[in-house]
Design an enzyme around this catalytic site. Structure first.
Site, mmCIF file in Angstrom:
data_model
loop_
_atom_site.group_PDB
_atom_site.id
_atom_site.type_symbol
_atom_site.label_atom_id
_atom_site.label_comp_id
_atom_site.label_asym_id
_atom_site.label_seq_id
_atom_site.Cartn_x
_atom_site.Cartn_y
_atom_site.Cartn_z
ATOM 1 N N GLY A 11 18.843 -25.869 -1.818
ATOM 2 C CA GLY A 11 17.401 -26.031 -1.613
ATOM 3 C C GLY A 11 17.082 -27.473 -1.266
ATOM 4 N N SER A 12 15.854 -27.874 -1.593
ATOM 5 C CA SER A 12 15.406 -29.220 -1.212
ATOM 6 C C SER A 12 16.079 -30.280 -2.079
ATOM 7 C CB SER A 12 13.897 -29.317 -1.398
ATOM 8 O OG SER A 12 13.599 -29.217 -2.775
ATOM 9 N N GLU B 93 23.767 -28.214 -2.668
ATOM 10 C CA GLU B 93 23.739 -28.125 -1.209
ATOM 11 C C GLU B 93 22.279 -28.278 -0.812
ATOM 12 O OE1 GLU B 93 23.379 -27.296 2.216
ATOM 13 O OE2 GLU B 93 23.725 -25.188 1.765
ATOM 14 N N CYS C 278 19.283 -25.779 6.693
ATOM 15 C CA CYS C 278 19.607 -27.130 6.233
ATOM 16 C C CYS C 278 20.431 -27.837 7.290
ATOM 17 C CB CYS C 278 20.324 -27.078 4.887
ATOM 18 S SG CYS C 278 21.757 -26.035 4.946
ATOM 19 N N GLY D 69 17.129 -30.279 -6.016
ATOM 20 C CA GLY D 69 18.510 -30.599 -6.385
ATOM 21 C C GLY D 69 18.589 -31.750 -7.377
#
Ligand code: UN1
Length: 509
Positions: free
Chosen positions: A240-241, A262, A296, A245
């Protein structure tokens, strides 16, 4: 058409969103309304996990682990092989649901399910290759080696943009390694996750897989927080963002758990004077507008040599005029909607910031209106000429906004490519061997992924996937990413008749 697909995938009007494998819990948490950004329609409701439901799931997973870890890895691989087969049978339906619930093009929806099938195949082979090293001991009559054991529960927190594939990268590896999984999918795409659980269930049943190996806990942010803080979950894999994270990573770190992160990317392609411009065009346009700029790995920046800047940006602008934006289930369309109106607002806000910070648009953006765009989530992919140092360019906006900038020397281009907080994917378009090798060298790209004559997105599952800096440092999927799901044990065995100590220490009684 969608009704048929929902039926085929066992999605009803009201769905249970919490499962320990075959069993569904009568979940008592909040209810999520799942809707589609394609047409703004409400699809179905989902009952999510209360704290009590969550604790039940974790207890079941813990008990399952004690049994599952004893299954030989190739036998666990056989279960994963059958899951791959079940996914093959459901590829079309699941691909369509992903496309409808998330908004990515149908081709990309199918591609996402294909990625799941590919990781199943990879994991099956890997289930016979979970190897450790042997070392020569400094002591006579001793043998030293290492082996890899399963960790326990792998918590998987996944994002809306890959509603099903990212789960499978983690789950298939975790399973062959002997771990059990608890998956919290994005609250924006719960139905795709529930459909996966249904697909897997027959395989679990046929193979008598212990209840608790494959768990699903739909829920909101609090569910993610429970997983992050839970000492019963030794590994948390979160996608995610960067903001999310950092929050997950610090909570998991504070309890000395492991996290596999990630997170955001700010991926650039360098277009050199020696690039094949026609080929580059495809990589750049797909990278920037594929999944409506919500990967991403999406291409966000083009760093273009001054000698080809005019020619290439003209080609780009022309290609953008040909893009068909609309219902992603219609295979003629290239670009579908953004995930929701919040995403549209972030897109608009970034466009304003680009202008305020001095950028100018070569292809203008905007929100599309009219019957075909009634959800209010369809936006125009746009291109802005900027400087790399603008604060907005340093930031990942999950939308199809492509930044272009000029360079004159390759070293300068590489410095620009690296000069952002994120470090996921990068690429260079060149037929010049010296430039390509420099880009790949230790003085080159600082990203987890660096490509030559390929765009930044669309990585194959066979390589380790992930990135550096604010991308979080995790590696998922191929290569030796499996090690993250296991614990290493060093074993020394003395088969001599003496007990010599290491480092030559004498200790006689
Ligand atoms: C993501 O956007 O979180 O490399 C994953 C790619 C895909 C995965 C993207 N295979 O674009």
């Amino acid at each position: 058409m969608i009704q048929d697909i929902l039926q085929q995938l066992h999605i009803g009007n009201v769905n249970r969103g919490v499962s320990t494998g075959i069993n569904w819990l009568d979940a008592k948490g909040a209810v999520i309304d799942a809707s589609s950004p394609v047409d703004g329609q409400h699809i179905a409701t989902v009952k999510t996990a209360s704290r009590e439901d969550y604790d039940t799931v974790i207890a079941t997973a813990q008990a399952a682990f004690r049994e599952w870890r004893l299954w030989p890895a190739p036998r666990r691989g056989e279960v994963v092989r059958q899951i791959g087969e079940a996914l093959r049978q459901n590829k079309e339906a699941l691909g369509k649901l992903v496309s409808y619930e998330m908004g990515k093009s149908l081709q990309e929806g199918y591609g996402e399910v294909q990625e799941m099938i590919d990781i199943c195949d990879f994991a099956v082979g890997l289930s016979r290759q979970l190897h450790g090293l042997t070392m020569h001991s400094e002591r006579p009559g001793h043998r030293m080696y290492e082996q890899w054991h399963p960790l326990g529960i792998t918590g998987i927190i996944s994002a809306f943009n890959f509603p099903v594939a990212v789960w499978s990268w983690n789950a298939m590896l975790a399973w062959i390694c002997g771990d059990v999984c608890v998956w919290k999918p994005s609250e924006k795409t719960p139905l795709s996750a529930i459909a996966c659980q249904h697909i897997v269930q027959d395989v679990l049943k046929a193979n008598k897989v212990p209840e608790g190996v494959c768990c699903l806990v739909t829920g909101g942010r609090d569910t993610g927080e429970w997983i992050a803080a839970d000492t019963r979950v030794p590994l948390v894999s979160a996608t995610g963002s960067t903001r999310m994270g950092k929050a997950v990573g610090s909570v998991v770190g504070a309890r000395l758990g492991r996290s596999l992160l990630e997170l955001g990317g700010n991926n650039a392609i360098i277009i050199t004077a020696d690039a094949d411009l026609n080929m580059s065009l495809i990589g750049c346009v797909f990278g920037a507008v594929g999944t409506a700029g919500q990967r991403c790995t999406s291409t966000r920046r083009l760093i273009i040599h001054e000698s080809v800047y005019e020619t290439f940006t003209k080609k780009l602008a022309k290609a953008y005029q040909q893009l068909r934006i609309g219902n992603p289930l219609d295979e003629h369309n290239h670009v579908g909607p953004l995930i929701d109106k919040d995403a549209v607002n972030l897109y608009l806000d970034s466009i304003e910031k680009v202008k305020a910070q001095g950028g100018s648009f070569l292809v203008e953006g905007g929100v599309l209106s009219g019957d075909a765009y009634s959800s209010g989530c369809y936006v125009k992919p746009c291109i802005a000429a900027v400087e790399n140092a603008y604060p907005i360019v340093q930031h990942e906006t999950f939308a199809p906004i492509l930044y272009v900038m000029k360079y004159s020397r390759i070293e300068e281009a590489i410095a620009m490519q690296n000069n952002v907080p994120q470090g996921l994917s990068s690429a260079i378009m060149t037929l010049n061997l010296r430039e390509a090798e420099l880009f790949l060298s230790q003085a080159g790209s600082d990203c987890g992924i660096a490509n030559v004559n390929i765009g930044t997105s669309g990585a194959e599952i066979g390589g380790a996937f992930g990135g550096e800096k604010e991308t979080g440092g995790g590696r998922e999927s191929g290569s030796d990413a499996w090690r993250a799901y296991m614990r290493r044990q060093t074993n020394t065995i003395n088969y001599s008749t003496h007990l010599p100590l290491a480092q030559g220490i004498k200790f006689d009684l």
